[in-house]
Design an enzyme around this catalytic site. Structure first.
Site, PDB file in Angstrom:
ATOM      1  NE  ARG A 160      -3.993   1.805   2.343  1.00 19.94           N
ATOM      2  CZ  ARG A 160      -4.928   2.216   3.323  1.00 19.94           C
ATOM      3  NH1 ARG A 160      -4.508   2.017   4.593  1.00 19.94           N
ATOM      4  NH2 ARG A 160      -5.790   3.038   2.981  1.00 19.94           N
TER       5      ARG A 160
ATOM      6  CB  SER B 158      -5.709   5.029  -0.127  1.00 17.73           C
ATOM      7  OG  SER B 158      -5.461   3.826  -0.043  1.00 17.73           O
ATOM      8  CB  SER B 159     -11.300   3.034  -0.092  1.00 20.62           C
ATOM      9  OG  SER B 159     -11.783   3.654  -1.084  1.00 20.62           O
ATOM     10  CG  MET B 160     -11.364   1.335   6.517  1.00 18.75           C
ATOM     11  SD  MET B 160     -12.692   1.761   7.503  1.00 18.75           S
ATOM     12  CE  MET B 160     -12.288   0.921   9.094  1.00 18.75           C
TER      13      MET B 160
END
Length: 372
Positions: free
Chosen positions: A30, A86-88
């Site tokens: 990530r 940036s989504s969970m």
């Protein structure tokens, strides 16, 4: 420990990791998809100034805001609207579970963002079967760079995601990572025998996934989850500070209501059904700062022409209402609430959505029982 393995451990402990996505979570770093400066809990965080904290949140199950105000500098006093993120990760996995992806599927990810979700898809399906589209050329360019640094090369293009990308169609799965008030029929046409998963709703209530299966030119399904995503830029209503929406307060019309604004704001099932009729106004509960547990619920029209307020005082069963503008917004909210009560106070999971070339309609229990 701050690493992809730590993120996998967190998601595993929460029961969020699906077996078929475990390798993607562990293999896609990530960190490669997150800029050096992000926002967490409405506060900026710089990798250069706080590297350990930056790594901790990157490898945590947290949403990370990566762009404010479409990347424009509007000045220090400007309202800061998150416009990319940036989504969970656990929410990403929830969406992928709803999407029901299988090897060999051709997938469109509308709203490319940082490219992190595209990388998960490319890791599992291969880059050749994964597509992405975003309206912001800067976001598209950065997503492509991020993906390349991680070793992936899905097809990512710049364009209006609500019109889709016919050159890559047909798709087996269509995933949107922004909220739409209506499912564009282009998505149905380009996913002719597949599944669409998209955050859905209007300004008043937008916390639902529409999970639709497409057959014979019709997309139909039900609602799931309670996601919070940004609105599509092509139909995004203006947002701002409370004072940006208030005017003519001395001219407001006063009345009372027996509907508790605090109870209503916490009642997601009611808000979903109210939101079916109230698509172009939003609510904001402002707590008193004196420890009294008093609060004011504001209802604000997207066009800024109308507003309403309801004052909550503990121990009371009647609440003061003020309204101004060509619309009586609280009256609309209360009418929607009474309609929900007349329906028997149904849960949202009894509702479904049908999308045809002529538009969309919401139904209760069965597709022939239309309620909008």
């Amino acid at each position: 420990m701050s690493s992809p393995e730590r993120l996998l451990e967190i998601l595993t402990n929460k029961g969020a990791v699906l077996p078929e996505w475990k390798d993607a979570v562990a293999s896609v770093d990530r960190k490669l998809f997150v800029p050096d400066t992000i926002e967490v809990d409405d506060r900026p965080l710089s990798r250069g100034e706080r590297p350990e904290r930056w790594l901790t949140v990157v490898y945590g199950d947290l949403p990370l805001v990566t762009q404010i105000n479409d990347g424009k500098d509007l000045g220090e006093d400007a309202y800061r609207l998150p416009t990319s993120s940036s989504s969970m990760p656990s929410l990403m996995l929830e969406m992928l579970q709803l999407l029901d992806v299988h090897e060999g599927h051709r997938v469109m990810d509308a709203g490319a963002g940082t490219g992190y979700n595209l990388a998960w898809l490319a890791h599992r399906l291969g880059s050749g079967d994964v597509f992405g589209i975003d309206v912001d050329p800067a976001i598209v360019g950065q997503a492509i760079k991020n993906l390349a640094s991680a070793g992936y090369s899905p097809h990512v293009v710049c364009g209006d995601a609500e019109k889709g990308y016919p050159d890559g169609a047909p798709y087996d799965r269509w995933l949107a990572t922004f909220t739409v008030p209506e499912i564009p029929y282009a998505w149905v046409e380009q996913t002719p025998a597949g599944r669409i998963v998209a955050p859905w709703g209007g300004s008043y209530h937008s916390y639902s996934f529409a999970v639709l299966d497409v057959r014979d030119g019709v997309a139909e399904g039900r609602f799931s989850g309670y996601p919070a995503f940004m609105r599509s830029r092509t139909n995004r209503p203006p947002r701002g500070y409370l004072h940006d929406f208030l005017h003519h307060q001395d001219d407001a019309v006063r009345s009372t209501t027996t509907v508790s604004p605090r109870d209503l704001e916490a009642e997601y099932e009611a808000k979903f059904f109210i939101g079916l009729g109230l698509r172009d106004a939003w609510s904001l509960l402002v707590e008193a700062n004196d420890g009294s547990d008093e609060a004011t619920l504001w209802v604000l029209a997207d066009d800024r022409k109308s507003w309403a307020s309801v004052d909550y005082v503990p121990g009371h069963d009647t609440f003061t209402v003020e309204q101004y503008g060509p619309r009586r917004l609280w009256d609309e909210v209360e009418a929607g609430y009474r309609k929900w009560e007349a329906l028997g106070r149904p849960d949202r999971d009894r509702a479904g959505l049908t999308v045809t070339r002529d538009g969309q309609r919401v139904w209760l229990d069965t597709p022939d029982n239309t309620i909008t």
